[in-house]
Design a protein around this motif. Structure first.
Motif, mmCIF file in Angstrom:
data_model
loop_
_atom_site.group_PDB
_atom_site.id
_atom_site.type_symbol
_atom_site.label_atom_id
_atom_site.label_comp_id
_atom_site.label_asym_id
_atom_site.label_seq_id
_atom_site.Cartn_x
_atom_site.Cartn_y
_atom_site.Cartn_z
ATOM 1 N N VAL A 224 0.841 -1.201 0.000
ATOM 2 C CA VAL A 224 0.000 0.000 0.000
ATOM 3 C C VAL A 224 0.877 1.252 0.000
ATOM 4 O O VAL A 224 0.617 2.209 -0.734
ATOM 5 N N ALA A 225 1.934 1.235 0.816
ATOM 6 C CA ALA A 225 2.860 2.372 0.840
ATOM 7 C C ALA A 225 3.535 2.560 -0.510
ATOM 8 O O ALA A 225 3.700 3.690 -0.987
ATOM 9 N N LEU A 229 3.390 5.925 -2.899
ATOM 10 C CA LEU A 229 4.544 6.648 -3.443
ATOM 11 C C LEU A 229 4.477 6.706 -4.961
ATOM 12 O O LEU A 229 4.762 7.747 -5.576
ATOM 13 N N ASP A 230 4.091 5.598 -5.574
ATOM 14 C CA ASP A 230 4.052 5.522 -7.034
ATOM 15 C C ASP A 230 2.975 6.434 -7.623
ATOM 16 O O ASP A 230 3.087 6.878 -8.771
ATOM 17 N N GLY A 290 -5.412 3.197 1.556
ATOM 18 C CA GLY A 290 -5.833 2.277 0.499
ATOM 19 C C GLY A 290 -7.162 2.672 -0.118
ATOM 20 O O GLY A 290 -7.365 2.553 -1.335
ATOM 21 N N THR A 291 -8.081 3.173 0.731
ATOM 22 C CA THR A 291 -9.376 3.628 0.221
ATOM 23 C C THR A 291 -9.198 4.822 -0.715
ATOM 24 O O THR A 291 -9.860 4.924 -1.757
ATOM 25 N N ASP A 292 -8.284 5.725 -0.355
ATOM 26 C CA ASP A 292 -8.020 6.880 -1.207
ATOM 27 C C ASP A 292 -7.404 6.454 -2.544
ATOM 28 O O ASP A 292 -7.761 6.987 -3.603
ATOM 29 N N LEU A 293 -6.496 5.489 -2.510
ATOM 30 C CA LEU A 293 -5.855 5.030 -3.744
ATOM 31 C C LEU A 293 -6.845 4.290 -4.642
ATOM 32 O O LEU A 293 -6.807 4.419 -5.870
ATOM 33 N N GLY A 294 -7.708 3.487 -4.048
ATOM 34 C CA GLY A 294 -8.729 2.764 -4.794
ATOM 35 C C GLY A 294 -8.305 1.368 -5.213
ATOM 36 O O GLY A 294 -7.114 1.036 -5.258
ATOM 37 N N SER A 300 -3.344 -3.002 -9.573
ATOM 38 C CA SER A 300 -2.250 -2.792 -10.520
ATOM 39 C C SER A 300 -0.895 -2.940 -9.838
ATOM 40 O O SER A 300 0.023 -3.559 -10.388
ATOM 41 N N THR A 301 -0.777 -2.405 -8.641
ATOM 42 C CA THR A 301 0.493 -2.479 -7.913
ATOM 43 C C THR A 301 0.856 -3.917 -7.576
ATOM 44 O O THR A 301 1.982 -4.360 -7.842
ATOM 45 N N VAL A 302 -0.080 -4.656 -6.996
ATOM 46 C CA VAL A 302 0.271 -6.018 -6.577
ATOM 47 C C VAL A 302 0.571 -6.900 -7.779
ATOM 48 O O VAL A 302 1.414 -7.807 -7.697
#
Length: 481
Positions: A224-225, A229-230, A290-294, A300-302
């Motif tokens: 999540v971090a 950052l990304d 995480g809620t803000d990122l969606g 996509s990150t994982v």
């Protein structure tokens, strides 16, 4: 021809066609797959009469064949058996093979296409065919440290070189003695097999790369971090909220900021920097993040870190996954490594290792080299990059946060004097009335030596108390040999 005779002729013709078709299928079309099937006893009988190459760690065989006076010709021995069993697997005249014995059967038996010229040379010279030697990437000191530190508790440890993807330790416990399955006493083998399969501790399961998989708990906050950052919207110094409790979106469920129902807020005025939230493993901070990122950003990150991929190391690795079509409450819960998040320890070692490798995810590999009986090298490990989900500068920020977590956060039990150690603990809830799984994922760097590690202890409780000290022992075995 009268009608009854025509019926008889038709039936006989159909039976003949079925017989001809099935014979052709099994003897021509399916011959290869049937011969390769580990349950095919005839294949095992034939192969036991051939020399089988050794599996080697640091120059010492951990699996090798010796001539016998019985009808099988050779027997397979494993030393030390249980510590390496999840890697070597077994080679049984009754139950076929597992582990590397199965994954590299053609290489070890000498039947691989890559060994054609070796077989030809053996035939011309009159020598008996020889299987190839498989040299593994494992570090015996790291493997021993992981085995000793787990001390038979249910769980797994994976250590790898984040720059090359070489797997340095792969331990799953409890384990089993493959010698009990390689015996030529079929009654004893059958009894051992039944005992292993009836054991509720599931010793035949390789927990490091498969089985039921685990919720990662707070080690998932690393991902999540990284996603934060990304996104470009956050740095390690960005201030984020961290209330003591959080009522989940569209739900009456309440999330507490820390394990055990601890509602202590994260920082003064219920907010802290991203780094401070990582250090103290603030649940509400990462749920809101995480809620803000969606969901799309997290998915996509994982995926870039290897989730969803069925890797071959060459053992088959079960894909790690997260939930899909999530509502707000599920996104928040997934962001702290719960809900439907399921991972292998190998996957989390890859995640931790990427930050030590400037954001690169390397393909994990277990085989260093394959050699013929005359020591000719026919294949050798080549480092391969899977992806680069994070820039080098953002990976550096991740390392700063992870080091702070070990130096002055929940990961203090993983500290090694004079060594850069970064990591994240996890305490993963998984069943009502059951103790949480204990997690640690991190890395250690000293001079030219770097190691990434992931540890899970089933029902071990707090990651800071149980998994982190195990990780310390394993990392120390690599960076301070």
């Amino acid at each position: 021809m009268n009608k009854p005779l025509r019926h008889v002729w038709l039936v006989v013709s159909v039976l003949f066609l079925l017989l001809f078709g099935s014979t052709t299928y099994f003897h021509v079309i399916a011959a290869g797959s049937l011969n390769a099937d580990g349950r095919n006893a005839r294949t095992i009988y034939n192969e036991f009469n051939k020399h089988r190459g050794p599996i080697v760690v640091a120059g010492q065989p951990i699996a090798q064949s010796s001539p016998t006076d019985d009808t099988y010709g050779f027997s397979r021995q494993y030393d030390p058996g249980a510590m390496y069993a999840p890697v070597t697997g077994f080679y049984s005249v009754v139950y076929g093979f597992g582990g590397l014995e199965r994954a590299l059967n053609g290489t070890l038996s000498g039947d691989s296409d890559a060994l054609f010229y070796q077989r030809l040379a053996d035939t011309v010279s009159g020598r008996s065919p020889q299987g190839a030697t498989v040299e593994l990437t494992l570090d015996p000191a790291a493997q021993q440290a992981a085995w000793d530190a787990l001390d038979g508790r249910r769980g797994a440890v994976v250590a790898l070189d984040p720059e090359t993807g070489q797997i340095l330790a792969l331990v799953s416990a409890p384990s089993y003695d493959p010698n009990a399955l390689s015996s030529h006493d079929t009654s004893a083998v059958q009894a051992a097999w039944k005992q292993l399969n009836d054991d509720p501790e599931r010793p035949l399961t390789n927990r490091a790369i498969g089985g039921d998989l685990y919720p990662p708990g707070s080690t998932f906050k690393l991902l999540v971090a990284a996603a934060a950052l990304d996104s470009g919207k956050y740095t390690k110094d960005t201030v984020i909220p961290g209330p003591g409790t959080l009522t989940l979106p569209n739900s009456s469920s309440v999330m507490y900021n820390h394990a055990g129902g601890d509602a202590t807020a994260c920082g003064p005025q219920d907010q802290s920097t991203l780094q401070e939230a990582m250090q103290q493993s603030c649940n509400t901070s990462f749920a809101l993040l995480g809620t803000d990122l969606g969901e799309d950003a997290l998915a996509s990150t994982v995926a870039e870190y290897g989730f969803g991929q069925r890797l071959q190391i060459p053992l088959s690795v079960s894909p790690s996954t997260i939930g899909t079509d999530l509502d707000g409450a599920q996104i928040a819960t997934s962001s702290i490594g719960q809900f439907e998040d399921r991972v292998t320890p190998l996957q989390m070692a890859m995640v931790a290792g990427s930050f030590a490798a400037d954001g690169r995810v390397m393909e994990p590999q277990l085989v260093q080299q394959v050699r013929t009986s005359d020591l000719s090298v026919i294949s050798e490990l080549t480092p391969r990059q899977l992806s680069q989900p994070l820039s080098a500068s953002n990976a550096a920020q991740m390392r700063e946060m992870m080091v702070a977590t070990v130096e002055d956060g929940t990961g203090k039990s993983a500290r090694i004097d004079g060594v850069e150690v970064g990591g994240k603990t996890g305490t993963a809830e998984w069943g009502e009335g059951r103790a949480a799984h204990s997690w640690f994922a991190g890395y250690a760097k000293s001079g030219e030596r770097t190691v990434a590690v992931a540890v899970v202890v089933e029902e071990g409780g707090y990651g800071s108390a149980v998994a982190a000290p195990i990780a310390k022992d394993v990392m120390e075995a690599v960076v301070n040999p």
